[in-house]
Design an enzyme around this catalytic site. Sequence first.
Site, PDB file in Angstrom:
ATOM      1  N   ARG A 269       0.880  -1.174   0.000  1.00 13.57           N
ATOM      2  CA  ARG A 269       0.000   0.000   0.000  1.00 13.57           C
ATOM      3  C   ARG A 269       0.912   1.216   0.000  1.00 13.57           C
ATOM      4  NH1 ARG A 269      -2.632   1.248   5.497  1.00 13.57           N
ATOM      5  NH2 ARG A 269      -1.147   2.953   5.457  1.00 13.57           N
ATOM      6  N   HIS A 273      -3.528   4.874   4.627  1.00  8.86           N
ATOM      7  CA  HIS A 273      -4.745   4.053   4.612  1.00  8.86           C
ATOM      8  C   HIS A 273      -5.863   4.782   3.873  1.00  8.86           C
ATOM      9  CE1 HIS A 273      -8.152   1.632   5.831  1.00  8.86           C
ATOM     10  NE2 HIS A 273      -8.717   2.735   6.291  1.00  8.86           N
ATOM     11  N   TYR A 282       3.192   5.595  11.881  1.00  6.39           N
ATOM     12  CA  TYR A 282       3.344   4.183  12.288  1.00  6.39           C
ATOM     13  C   TYR A 282       4.170   3.323  11.342  1.00  6.39           C
ATOM     14  CZ  TYR A 282      -0.646   3.792   9.091  1.00  6.39           C
ATOM     15  OH  TYR A 282      -1.469   3.862   7.998  1.00  6.39           O
TER      16      TYR A 282
HETATM   17  C1  LIG Z   1     -16.736  -3.833  10.890  1.00  6.79           C
HETATM   18  C2  LIG Z   1     -15.776  -2.685  10.784  1.00  6.79           C
HETATM   19  N1  LIG Z   1     -14.904  -2.431  11.776  1.00  6.79           N
HETATM   20  C3  LIG Z   1     -14.018  -1.413  11.673  1.00  6.79           C
HETATM   21  C4  LIG Z   1     -14.021  -0.606  10.574  1.00  6.79           C
HETATM   22  C5  LIG Z   1     -13.036   0.546  10.467  1.00  6.79           C
HETATM   23  N2  LIG Z   1     -12.048   0.244   9.430  1.00  6.79           N
HETATM   24  C6  LIG Z   1     -12.155   0.770   8.195  1.00  6.79           C
HETATM   25  S1  LIG Z   1     -10.933   0.232   7.196  1.00  6.79           S
HETATM   26  C7  LIG Z   1     -10.239  -0.695   8.400  1.00  6.79           C
HETATM   27  C8  LIG Z   1      -8.980  -1.477   8.153  1.00  6.79           C
HETATM   28  C9  LIG Z   1      -9.166  -2.556   7.158  1.00  6.79           C
HETATM   29  O1  LIG Z   1      -7.913  -3.049   6.771  1.00  6.79           O
HETATM   30  P1  LIG Z   1      -7.761  -4.202   5.711  1.00  6.79           P
HETATM   31  O2  LIG Z   1      -8.913  -5.132   5.780  1.00  6.79           O
HETATM   32  O3  LIG Z   1      -6.402  -4.782   5.893  1.00  6.79           O
HETATM   33  O4  LIG Z   1      -7.846  -3.458   4.306  1.00  6.79           O
HETATM   34  P2  LIG Z   1      -6.937  -2.296   3.730  1.00  6.79           P
HETATM   35  O5  LIG Z   1      -7.652  -1.016   4.108  1.00  6.79           O
HETATM   36  O6  LIG Z   1      -5.584  -2.400   4.330  1.00  6.79           O
HETATM   37  O7  LIG Z   1      -6.898  -2.466   2.258  1.00  6.79           O
HETATM   38  C10 LIG Z   1     -10.967  -0.591   9.576  1.00  6.79           C
HETATM   39  C11 LIG Z   1     -10.621  -1.267  10.829  1.00  6.79           C
HETATM   40  C12 LIG Z   1     -14.948  -0.899   9.551  1.00  6.79           C
HETATM   41  N3  LIG Z   1     -14.991  -0.175   8.427  1.00  6.79           N
HETATM   42  N4  LIG Z   1     -15.805  -1.937   9.671  1.00  6.79           N
END
Ligand SMILES: Cc1ncc(C[n+]2csc(CCOP(=O)(O)OP(=O)(O)O)c2C)c(N)n1
Length: 369
Positions: A269, A273, A282
């Site tokens: 990435r 984020h 971080y």
């Molecule tokens: C059920 C839920 N919990 C928490 C969140 C907050 N949240 C949004 S994105 C994210 C991280 C997701 O990371 P990942 O699945 O590794 O995907 P990436 O964004 O790294 O592509 C979180 C915790 C959410 N959207 N939905």
Amino acid sequence: MIQEKVRFQPFSSEPIRLIDQQGRWIAPFEHGLPPDRLQRFYRDMLAARLLDEKLVILIRTGKTSFIAPHAGHEAAQVGIAHALRKGHDWLFPYYRDMGLVLALGVPLVEIFGQTLGNAADPAKGRQMPSHPGSKALNVFTVCSAIASHIPPATGAALSMKLRRTGQVAVCTFGDGATSEGDWHAGINFAAVQQAPAVFVCENNRYAISVNISKQTASENIAIKAQAYGMPGYYVDGLDVLASYFVMQEAIERARAGQGPSLVELVVHRFGAHSSADDDSRYRSREELAAERQQDPLQRYQRFLEQQGLWDAQWANELRLEISKALEAALQEALQAGEPDPLEMFDDVFAARPWHLEEQRRLVAEELQS
Ligand SMILES: Cc1ncc(C[n+]2csc(CCOP(=O)(O)OP(=O)(O)O)c2C)c(N)n1
């Protein structure tokens, strides 16, 4: 027959890779793809990258409210898009899949309309940006809640099986999503039902600030498939042809009635984020710089050069053509203007119940005064 085409071993200890860092083809089989197809992969990856750059400009100039950068995921996303039968199979994407929906053929005007939340958005500007969907192309509209789309993907795949449509449901998500209960429930049920689904983890090793080492104690994500009784493929997601060929095999396997698979595409990435995140808090800039050395576009460019299918002039023309298309679509979307505010009362239910009629009337009065 599918059996004759089986090329990839599930549960490998090293990621499946077909092109090395120098761009050399290192697989024990011929790729067999015609030149225009090989160039198309590059074009779609470049378009995904340039779209990402455009989205960064839109957030920095205040024209949109949110972005989730996908730079670094291009090879994985283009590989997935090309392995699907567009408009026939279903895609259940997540918010970082803008390059994927673009490669699948979702019109740029719709992508920008959704990004601007204006009248050019088929979903009428109701969701935050990075939440595309397309009825025409069987793209299930993105939902923010991570992993909430896994059980629906399983359900759709089960329906495809029962109705014998020959379709496959492909569902993508990040590594963080694999810790959700919905992820386990949906994947388990798909395996029990032998539903034609392919679950794809775009593993960038971060869930916002949470490193993969704090997400799971598993050796990798692919290995989790073992427990559910399905193959798990561990793949270099910076290699567009590895992503494509493994996805193709998993999809054809599902289509042939052999059940679901889990595919892990290991990517980087390159951005934060999201536009609401400062990733320098971080992860070190040295770590990021080292990852940028493994840019999936440059690696594929080296491969094409060795095949005599890439030169600077062609790439410059391509870049110009894509940039123009992006700008034209953005202008068209901008001209669509604001959506009708009264549309916020539509589609809550198929028909508006009395209390929504009442609220709608009050807002209409307010707008007129
Ligand atoms: C059920 C839920 N919990 C928490 C969140 C907050 N949240 C949004 S994105 C994210 C991280 C997701 O990371 P990942 O699945 O590794 O995907 P990436 O964004 O790294 O592509 C979180 C915790 C959410 N959207 N939905």
